[in-house]
Design a protein around this motif. Sequence first.
Motif, mmCIF file in Angstrom:
data_model
loop_
_atom_site.group_PDB
_atom_site.id
_atom_site.type_symbol
_atom_site.label_atom_id
_atom_site.label_comp_id
_atom_site.label_asym_id
_atom_site.label_seq_id
_atom_site.Cartn_x
_atom_site.Cartn_y
_atom_site.Cartn_z
ATOM 1 N N ALA A 1 12.656 38.252 0.736
ATOM 2 C CA ALA A 1 13.425 37.580 -0.332
ATOM 3 C C ALA A 1 14.173 36.368 0.233
ATOM 4 O O ALA A 1 14.166 35.287 -0.367
ATOM 5 C CB ALA A 1 14.399 38.559 -0.979
ATOM 6 N N ILE A 2 14.781 36.542 1.398
ATOM 7 C CA ILE A 2 15.527 35.430 2.024
ATOM 8 C C ILE A 2 14.564 34.299 2.400
ATOM 9 O O ILE A 2 14.830 33.122 2.138
ATOM 10 C CB ILE A 2 16.294 35.933 3.267
ATOM 11 C CG1 ILE A 2 17.435 36.880 2.834
ATOM 12 C CG2 ILE A 2 16.851 34.777 4.092
ATOM 13 C CD1 ILE A 2 18.089 37.644 3.976
ATOM 14 N N GLN A 3 13.441 34.685 2.997
ATOM 15 C CA GLN A 3 12.444 33.697 3.450
ATOM 16 C C GLN A 3 11.880 32.892 2.263
ATOM 17 O O GLN A 3 11.772 31.666 2.320
ATOM 18 C CB GLN A 3 11.329 34.483 4.136
ATOM 19 C CG GLN A 3 10.264 33.671 4.836
ATOM 20 C CD GLN A 3 9.176 34.605 5.376
ATOM 21 O OE1 GLN A 3 9.448 35.702 5.850
ATOM 22 N NE2 GLN A 3 7.940 34.190 5.252
ATOM 23 N N VAL A 4 11.536 33.597 1.172
ATOM 24 C CA VAL A 4 10.975 32.922 -0.003
ATOM 25 C C VAL A 4 12.031 32.007 -0.636
ATOM 26 O O VAL A 4 11.735 30.868 -1.024
ATOM 27 C CB VAL A 4 10.438 33.955 -1.027
ATOM 28 C CG1 VAL A 4 10.104 33.288 -2.357
ATOM 29 C CG2 VAL A 4 9.194 34.649 -0.473
ATOM 30 N N ALA A 5 13.277 32.484 -0.715
ATOM 31 C CA ALA A 5 14.352 31.659 -1.303
ATOM 32 C C ALA A 5 14.558 30.393 -0.479
ATOM 33 O O ALA A 5 14.756 29.300 -1.030
ATOM 34 C CB ALA A 5 15.651 32.457 -1.398
ATOM 35 N N THR B 1 11.045 43.210 0.365
ATOM 36 C CA THR B 1 12.114 43.417 1.355
ATOM 37 C C THR B 1 13.129 42.289 1.308
ATOM 38 O O THR B 1 12.840 41.179 0.852
ATOM 39 C CB THR B 1 11.530 43.457 2.784
ATOM 40 O OG1 THR B 1 10.926 42.176 3.071
ATOM 41 C CG2 THR B 1 10.488 44.554 2.938
ATOM 42 N N ARG B 2 14.301 42.613 1.847
ATOM 43 C CA ARG B 2 15.380 41.636 1.953
ATOM 44 C C ARG B 2 14.924 40.416 2.773
ATOM 45 O O ARG B 2 15.187 39.273 2.413
ATOM 46 C CB ARG B 2 16.541 42.361 2.623
ATOM 47 C CG ARG B 2 17.584 41.508 3.234
ATOM 48 C CD ARG B 2 18.484 42.377 4.112
ATOM 49 N NE ARG B 2 19.468 41.516 4.745
ATOM 50 C CZ ARG B 2 20.684 41.901 5.076
ATOM 51 N NH1 ARG B 2 21.069 43.129 4.862
ATOM 52 N NH2 ARG B 2 21.517 41.064 5.642
ATOM 53 N N PRO C 1 18.730 34.320 -3.281
ATOM 54 C CA PRO C 1 18.182 35.624 -2.901
ATOM 55 C C PRO C 1 19.153 36.749 -3.277
ATOM 56 O O PRO C 1 20.369 36.618 -3.084
ATOM 57 C CB PRO C 1 18.043 35.519 -1.377
ATOM 58 C CG PRO C 1 19.040 34.495 -0.957
ATOM 59 C CD PRO C 1 19.307 33.599 -2.134
ATOM 60 N N ILE C 2 18.614 37.821 -3.834
ATOM 61 C CA ILE C 2 19.441 38.960 -4.258
ATOM 62 C C ILE C 2 18.835 40.228 -3.669
ATOM 63 O O ILE C 2 17.668 40.509 -3.885
ATOM 64 C CB ILE C 2 19.462 39.028 -5.795
ATOM 65 C CG1 ILE C 2 20.449 38.008 -6.326
ATOM 66 C CG2 ILE C 2 19.815 40.405 -6.284
ATOM 67 C CD1 ILE C 2 20.687 38.104 -7.783
ATOM 68 N N TYR C 3 19.626 40.955 -2.909
ATOM 69 C CA TYR C 3 19.109 42.167 -2.261
ATOM 70 C C TYR C 3 20.247 43.145 -2.053
ATOM 71 O O TYR C 3 21.428 42.769 -2.094
ATOM 72 C CB TYR C 3 18.438 41.818 -0.916
ATOM 73 C CG TYR C 3 19.241 40.856 -0.071
ATOM 74 C CD1 TYR C 3 20.280 41.315 0.751
ATOM 75 C CD2 TYR C 3 18.995 39.486 -0.112
ATOM 76 C CE1 TYR C 3 21.032 40.434 1.505
ATOM 77 C CE2 TYR C 3 19.748 38.597 0.636
ATOM 78 C CZ TYR C 3 20.763 39.077 1.453
ATOM 79 O OH TYR C 3 21.515 38.205 2.192
ATOM 80 N N GLY C 4 19.891 44.393 -1.815
ATOM 81 C CA GLY C 4 20.904 45.423 -1.600
ATOM 82 C C GLY C 4 21.651 45.189 -0.302
ATOM 83 O O GLY C 4 21.149 44.541 0.608
ATOM 84 N N GLY C 5 22.874 45.706 -0.233
ATOM 85 C CA GLY C 5 23.636 45.606 1.008
ATOM 86 C C GLY C 5 24.442 44.326 1.128
ATOM 87 O O GLY C 5 25.149 44.123 2.099
#
Length: 216
Positions: free
Chosen positions: A83-87, A79-80, A103-107
Amino acid sequence: MTTFNSLGLSNPILKSLDDMGFEETTPIQEQTIPLGLQGKDVIGQAQTGTGKTAAFGIPMLEKIDKQVKSVQGLIVAPTRELAIQVAEEMNRLGKVKGVRALPIYGGSNMERQIRSLKTNQIVVATPGRLLDHIRRKTIKLQNVHTAVLDEADEMLNMGFIDDIRDILKALPEERQTLLFSATMPKEIRDIATTLMNNPEEVKVKSKEMTVENIEQ
């Protein structure tokens, strides 16, 4: 208890850990970090909250060559939010060494991501958006030496299993792969046997079980 000082880590990583207030390893870190530093593939069975980001993040950061301005470490998360949390955690761990995670995610803005990809050595991505970049050739993966699948069972539940296979096949064959999952369904086992290289298994029982549908 094992301390981070006893694991043979570099001074910049130890300084970041010190700044974050981390001294002793969690069980998953104690078992995974030495295997990761040896370059071995790892299957880690661990839940969220066990400290697994540092468990895979520290060996990855130790191998990043700051002089090489290309993606060398790849973390795939379901999930987005994750991804943000891990980055964010990778950026704290890599701060003293001067290594950044993107972090790279859709939207979110594709053009901005493409610009940032030119300078970040670690990418934390959701499967769909990562495949977009791979197909558009806007991410170059030929220098990736470490790949992590985080919460692999969640990605399976969300229908990303074929995407994961495609992503791993797009990476260099000579790489280290670490897979983390709270459960080990057959499809995840299949990835481990077909797309990983003699992985070592690490299992950690979480001390407390939280029941997900309790609101308070």
